[in-house]
Write a protein that holds these residues in place. Structure first.
Motif, PDB file in Angstrom:
ATOM      1  N   ARG A   5       0.778  -1.117   0.029  1.00 51.78           N
ATOM      2  CA  ARG A   5       0.043  -0.057   0.191  1.00 51.78           C
ATOM      3  C   ARG A   5       0.729   1.302   0.070  1.00 51.78           C
ATOM      4  NH1 ARG A   5      -3.096  -3.249   3.453  1.00 51.78           N
ATOM      5  NH2 ARG A   5      -5.179  -3.816   2.487  1.00 51.78           N
ATOM      6  N   ILE A   6       2.112   1.248   0.425  1.00 50.55           N
ATOM      7  CA  ILE A   6       2.914   2.425   0.531  1.00 50.55           C
ATOM      8  C   ILE A   6       3.422   2.533  -0.988  1.00 50.55           C
ATOM      9  CG2 ILE A   6       4.998   3.578   1.471  1.00 50.55           C
ATOM     10  CD1 ILE A   6       4.466   1.635   3.875  1.00 50.55           C
ATOM     11  N   ALA A   7       3.145   3.576  -1.444  1.00 52.04           N
ATOM     12  CA  ALA A   7       3.491   4.193  -2.842  1.00 52.04           C
ATOM     13  C   ALA A   7       5.049   4.423  -2.985  1.00 52.04           C
ATOM     14  CB  ALA A   7       2.582   5.126  -3.274  1.00 52.04           C
ATOM     15  N   SER A   8       5.882   3.632  -2.880  1.00 49.74           N
ATOM     16  CA  SER A   8       7.358   4.004  -2.694  1.00 49.74           C
ATOM     17  C   SER A   8       7.909   4.083  -4.136  1.00 49.74           C
ATOM     18  CB  SER A   8       8.015   2.917  -1.932  1.00 49.74           C
ATOM     19  OG  SER A   8       8.005   1.575  -2.315  1.00 49.74           O
TER      20      SER A   8
ATOM     21  N   SER B 225      11.286   7.219  -8.712  1.00 51.07           N
ATOM     22  CA  SER B 225      11.312   8.177  -9.610  1.00 51.07           C
ATOM     23  C   SER B 225      10.556   9.497  -9.488  1.00 51.07           C
ATOM     24  CB  SER B 225      11.067   7.600 -11.050  1.00 51.07           C
ATOM     25  OG  SER B 225       9.727   6.857 -11.092  1.00 51.07           O
ATOM     26  N   ASP B 226       9.631   9.387  -8.729  1.00 53.84           N
ATOM     27  CA  ASP B 226       8.606  10.671  -8.440  1.00 53.84           C
ATOM     28  C   ASP B 226       9.076  11.476  -7.421  1.00 53.84           C
ATOM     29  OD1 ASP B 226       6.665  12.499  -8.201  1.00 53.84           O
ATOM     30  OD2 ASP B 226       5.046  10.991  -8.325  1.00 53.84           O
ATOM     31  N   PRO B 227       9.580  12.743  -7.364  1.00 55.36           N
ATOM     32  CA  PRO B 227      10.060  13.545  -6.358  1.00 55.36           C
ATOM     33  C   PRO B 227       8.925  13.699  -5.394  1.00 55.36           C
ATOM     34  CG  PRO B 227      10.855  14.317  -8.122  1.00 55.36           C
ATOM     35  CD  PRO B 227       9.889  13.205  -8.824  1.00 55.36           C
ATOM     36  N   ASP B 228       7.718  13.596  -5.772  1.00 59.78           N
ATOM     37  CA  ASP B 228       6.621  13.884  -4.970  1.00 59.78           C
ATOM     38  C   ASP B 228       6.291  12.673  -4.023  1.00 59.78           C
ATOM     39  OD1 ASP B 228       6.141  16.363  -5.869  1.00 59.78           O
ATOM     40  OD2 ASP B 228       4.545  15.731  -7.627  1.00 59.78           O
ATOM     41  N   ARG B 229       6.991  11.749  -4.427  1.00 58.84           N
ATOM     42  CA  ARG B 229       6.781  10.320  -3.569  1.00 58.84           C
ATOM     43  C   ARG B 229       7.954  10.007  -2.574  1.00 58.84           C
ATOM     44  NH1 ARG B 229       1.587   8.323  -3.290  1.00 58.84           N
ATOM     45  NH2 ARG B 229       0.494   8.151  -5.303  1.00 58.84           N
ATOM     46  N   ALA B 230       8.972  11.000  -2.615  1.00 60.68           N
ATOM     47  CA  ALA B 230      10.040  10.632  -1.785  1.00 60.68           C
ATOM     48  C   ALA B 230       9.564  10.222  -0.370  1.00 60.68           C
ATOM     49  CB  ALA B 230      10.977  12.143  -1.767  1.00 60.68           C
ATOM     50  N   HIS B 231       8.462  11.064   0.206  1.00 59.68           N
ATOM     51  CA  HIS B 231       8.143  10.645   1.654  1.00 59.68           C
ATOM     52  C   HIS B 231       7.728   9.313   1.915  1.00 59.68           C
ATOM     53  CE1 HIS B 231       4.381  11.797  -0.312  1.00 59.68           C
ATOM     54  NE2 HIS B 231       3.596  11.312   0.690  1.00 59.68           N
ATOM     55  N   ASP B 232       6.994   8.843   0.660  1.00 61.84           N
ATOM     56  CA  ASP B 232       6.499   7.449   0.645  1.00 61.84           C
ATOM     57  C   ASP B 232       7.648   6.595   0.728  1.00 61.84           C
ATOM     58  OD1 ASP B 232       3.707   7.953   0.632  1.00 61.84           O
ATOM     59  OD2 ASP B 232       3.824   8.432  -1.287  1.00 61.84           O
ATOM     60  N   VAL B 233       8.730   6.969  -0.096  1.00 60.30           N
ATOM     61  CA  VAL B 233       9.740   5.906  -0.018  1.00 60.30           C
ATOM     62  C   VAL B 233      10.587   5.934   1.499  1.00 60.30           C
ATOM     63  CG1 VAL B 233      12.078   5.436  -0.850  1.00 60.30           C
ATOM     64  CG2 VAL B 233      10.415   6.414  -2.360  1.00 60.30           C
ATOM     65  N   ARG B 234      10.575   6.919   2.100  1.00 60.40           N
ATOM     66  CA  ARG B 234      10.928   6.913   3.384  1.00 60.40           C
ATOM     67  C   ARG B 234       9.898   6.237   4.199  1.00 60.40           C
ATOM     68  NH1 ARG B 234      13.376  11.537   1.121  1.00 60.40           N
ATOM     69  NH2 ARG B 234      15.552  11.521   1.801  1.00 60.40           N
TER      70      ARG B 234
END
Length: 502
Positions: A62-65, A68-77
């Motif tokens: 469910r975590i959209a990590s 390649s998308d800067p707007d998803r950097a918080h999701d990678v974290r």
């Protein structure tokens, strides 16, 4: 065999934290008692599945990590923090999130009960490939769905499912132990889908923490659920962007057509020249270093069951062109190749309006096999372009900094024997050695750790990596748990020792 001491800050090697996820009781099954911090995945019938292990994987999916998308950097974290929590629940006494100049990696270490036991380093990645939700038909990319024995969702196969197979196997391995039989270390990076741009930094800065006697890369595929195989070689890669310019700006064709340089036409000419009529790459000396596969790999590749119609249906390809004189499995696993990943020219946001594009570009991808070297192939590409330049055009070639060399596991590696036997036992039939069509950081890890590298994954060609409706077969996860549990049980003893005595 010289065995490496654990050098991590681990405290008591027998530490088994209260409240950690309970181990698997059935060696062939998924851990039904695994701690699942989130809701279970939806099912096609709307009922929640009983398997808490799949619920745990679904929670992570469910975590959209998307790295390649800067707007998803918080999701990678968020993904890194989720994995760190799962590792702590499993019982790892040392778990850390390693920051980079980009996105974080996760590290964990659990010393063996025997301080002289060898060390196993597991590598994979927790970031996922970009998605176009409009292309997904079965479910939304980050709304995992269990249907017909498959868990759908981005990252379910590449590579979160592979990582969870390791955790579930370790929990099973610990059913009768307070610490693993070998020191287990994990390096799970967060930038693989954008070229592992800070991988070299991690390996250099944390060399002592990553010391290992054997490395296992879990970012690869099985051949099928019916035929046991072990990946013993991966291809390398060189990616490049080729740009052609024919004018200072886009030109109106009504004014100059037939007398003006067309960047798109010139680019197409170059792309066509990259391969000859027999499907071979035309770079100078490209095949000089191509080594013949060793007997075990040659025998395995030649004996796997292959049906072209089935393979095309599974992969979605409409044909199977390629280098003449070689079968499809041989082309995939033992021969180099090139692909055009993207072509761009002219306006893409409006009608062409009769314009001649001033610039055109192509993203190129070369797959390499032992004993080719990525830096040499990059030089060959530069020499090839210099030979084919024409007056009236400008040319640009940018080689990616994240090129990678191919790697082949040394056939006499004892741990490869153990892994092959573990796969055979999990499947109930003898396993054969094959290759992997994609690249993996095998050569990079082997050099940094001074250790042989093994490959084991739970993906399948039909899983849809990088495409819509990615999924993982639950049976593949079960086979993975069975294989990895046996491997952990045996790798520190007998011919399962990680490397030959020296």
């Amino acid at each position: 065999m010289e065995r490496r001491q654990d050098r991590t800050r681990h405290g008591d090697a027998h530490a088994a934290r209260e409240g950690r996820a309970k181990p698997v009781q059935d060696l062939e099954g998924l851990p039904s008692s695994a701690t699942a911090p989130g809701a279970a995945p939806a099912t096609a019938s709307g009922a929640a599945p009983q398997d808490a292990a799949l619920a745990e994987l679904a929670d992570w999916v469910r975590i959209a990590s998307v790295s390649s998308d800067p707007d998803r950097a918080h999701d990678v974290r968020r993904s890194a923090r989720w994995l760190a929590g799962a590792l702590r629940r499993t019982g790892f006494p040392r778990v850390e999130i390693w920051e980079t100049e980009g996105l974080p990696a996760v590290y964990a270490s659990w010393p063996a009960a025997d301080p002289e036991a060898p060390a196993l380093l597991v590598y994979s990645h927790h970031d996922v490939h970009a998605v176009d939700p409009s292309e997904w038909q079965v479910t939304e990319p980050f709304s995992p769905l269990l249907r017909d024995g498959r868990l759908h969702g981005r990252g379910a196969s590449d590579a979160k499912g592979q990582i969870m197979s390791h955790l579930w196997a370790l929990r099973t391995h610990l059913a009768q132990r307070t610490a693993p039989a070998v020191t287990v270390r994990y390096l799970i990076e967060g930038e693989e889908e954008v070229g592992s741009v800070h991988m070299a930094d991690l390996l250099s800065e944390h060399a002592e923490d990553l010391a290992a006697d054997v490395v296992m890369v879990s970012d690869s595929m099985l051949w099928s659920l019916d035929e046991p195989t072990v990946c013993a070689a991966v291809r390398g890669s060189v990616t490049a962007s080729l740009t052609v310019r024919g004018a200072a700006r886009d030109l109106h064709s009504g004014a100059v057509s037939g007398a003006a340089a067309n960047a798109a036409v010139e680019l197409c000419r170059l792309v066509d020249l990259l391969g000859d009529a027999s499907g071979r790459v035309t770079l100078p000396h490209f095949y000089d270093a191509v080594a013949a596969p060793p007997p075990d790999l040659r025998a395995g590749v030649g004996s796997v069951a292959f049906d072209l119609t089935d393979w095309q249906a599974e992969t979605g390809t409409l044909g199977a062109p390629g280098e003449a004189g070689f079968t499809v499995p041989e082309r995939l696993w033992t021969r180099p190749s090139y692909e055009v990943a993207r072509l761009t020219a002219g306006r893409t946001d409006a009608p062409a309006l009769g314009l001649i594009p001033a610039e055109a570009s192509a993203d190129l991808l070369f797959r390499l096999v032992p004993d080719q070297r990525a830096d040499q192939v990059a030089d060959q590409l530069r020499a090839w372009l210099a030979r084919h330049r024409r007056p009236g055009f400008g040319y640009g070639l940018e080689i990616s900094s994240t090129i990678s060399d191919p790697y082949r596991t040394p056939p006499d590696t004892p741990a490869l024997t153990t892994l092959t036997r573990a796969v055979s036992q999990a499947y109930g039939a003898p396993a054969r050695h094959i290759g992997n069509g994609g690249a993996a950081p095998g050569a990079q890890l082997a050099g940094a750790c001074d250790a042989p590298v093994l490959f084991f994954g739970t993906g399948l060609p039909a899983d849809g990596w990088h495409g819509p409706d990615e999924r993982v077969e639950v049976q593949a996860l079960r086979l993975g748990v069975g294989t990895l549990t046996r491997f952990l049980d045996e790798v520190s003893t007998g011919d399962g020792r990680t490397r030959q005595k020296t």
